[in-house]
Motif scaffolding. Sequence first.
Motif, short mmCIF file in Angstrom:
data_model
loop_
_atom_site.label_atom_id
_atom_site.label_comp_id
_atom_site.label_asym_id
_atom_site.label_seq_id
_atom_site.Cartn_x
_atom_site.Cartn_y
_atom_site.Cartn_z
N ALA A 1 0.83 -1.20 0.00
CA ALA A 1 0.00 0.00 0.00
C ALA A 1 0.87 1.25 0.00
O ALA A 1 1.70 1.43 0.89
N ASP A 2 0.69 2.10 -1.00
CA ASP A 2 1.44 3.35 -1.13
C ASP A 2 0.58 4.51 -0.64
O ASP A 2 -0.33 4.95 -1.34
N GLU A 3 0.86 4.99 0.55
CA GLU A 3 0.11 6.10 1.16
C GLU A 3 -1.40 5.88 1.04
O GLU A 3 -2.11 6.69 0.47
N PRO A 4 -1.91 4.77 1.56
CA PRO A 4 -3.34 4.47 1.40
C PRO A 4 -4.26 5.50 2.03
O PRO A 4 -5.44 5.56 1.70
N THR A 5 -3.73 6.32 2.94
CA THR A 5 -4.57 7.35 3.58
C THR A 5 -4.13 8.76 3.20
O THR A 5 -4.59 9.73 3.78
N GLY A 6 -3.24 8.87 2.21
CA GLY A 6 -2.66 10.16 1.88
C GLY A 6 -3.66 11.20 1.42
O GLY A 6 -3.45 12.41 1.62
N ASN A 7 -4.75 10.79 0.79
CA ASN A 7 -5.75 11.74 0.28
C ASN A 7 -7.04 11.74 1.09
O ASN A 7 -8.06 12.25 0.63
N LEU A 8 -6.99 11.17 2.28
CA LEU A 8 -8.21 11.02 3.07
C LEU A 8 -8.22 11.96 4.27
O LEU A 8 -7.17 12.36 4.78
N ASP A 9 -9.41 12.28 4.75
CA ASP A 9 -9.51 13.07 5.98
C ASP A 9 -9.16 12.17 7.16
O ASP A 9 -9.05 10.95 7.03
N SER A 10 -8.98 12.78 8.32
CA SER A 10 -8.47 12.03 9.48
C SER A 10 -9.41 10.90 9.89
O SER A 10 -8.96 9.80 10.23
N ARG A 11 -10.71 11.15 9.87
CA ARG A 11 -11.64 10.12 10.30
C ARG A 11 -11.64 8.93 9.33
O ARG A 11 -11.60 7.78 9.74
N THR A 12 -11.69 9.24 8.02
CA THR A 12 -11.67 8.17 7.03
C THR A 12 -10.35 7.42 7.10
O THR A 12 -10.31 6.19 6.95
N SER A 13 -9.25 8.14 7.35
CA SER A 13 -7.94 7.50 7.47
C SER A 13 -7.94 6.47 8.59
O SER A 13 -7.44 5.35 8.43
N GLN A 14 -8.51 6.85 9.72
CA GLN A 14 -8.56 5.93 10.86
C GLN A 14 -9.42 4.71 10.54
O GLN A 14 -9.08 3.58 10.91
#
Length: 260
Positions: A167-180
């Motif tokens: 996974a390459d930065e799977p949360t890089g474009n997400l907001d904090s809640r979605t990232s979690q």
Amino acid sequence: MRSVVLKAEGLKKYYGSGENVTKALDGIDLEVCYGEFVAVVGTSGSGKSTLLHMLGGLDSPTAGTVRVGDRELSGMDDEALAVFRRRSIGFVFQQYNLVQTLNVRENIVLPVLLDGGTVDAEYCREIVTLLKIEEKLEQFPNQLSGGQQQRVAIARALAGKPSIILADEPTGNLDSRTSQDVMAFLKASNRRFQQTMVMITHNPEIAQMADRIVRMEDGRIRHAVSGQNQYAMDGENQQAVSGQNQHAMEGGRTNVPGEK
């Protein structure tokens, strides 16, 4: 002691020559064990994405080898490598890479169908339910938010039950809640389905969820930490603590490279 499922030895990737040579990777030695969750961190240009591409057979090294299970990637021709990737490795890209003309359901099962496999409908239903995209299956990528597209990309990576997730930065474009939410699911999948995961991230809090944190600098591995060790990330004053090793596995078993 768990077996090594992913191994890089003396891995180098050079671009150019002479005084203009760029050493994207400059002698990487790395072992990742079956079921381990590894976070790779470092500043931009440190070689993280290049390493991930090499581990997944998406690019060829200038020198060195990559072994996945009992297979050495450099010894495989393009067709065999493509088949091997589809069956053994799931990729999650920062830019999603969804097919715009296919709906969510079709995007998720595409790698399985390309490989001539049979979709495990119950397993896929469980994935989309856990990722909370079960009501989006008939929609197209341009009808989804960035967070929803990333969840679809993750579902696609998992649908074929690969033994390895890259996974390459799977949360890089997400907001904090979605990232979690996304990270909670990846961690649960790592534990439940015994999947080996290697993830690139710039986020110290995300890195904490891994079993081991590998720091890269100038194309080399500077150091790796596990347990409760701490270190500064990317020259900032933030401290990242590697996650507790979580080896209690639950439920099914994924396709392990080299097994029949």
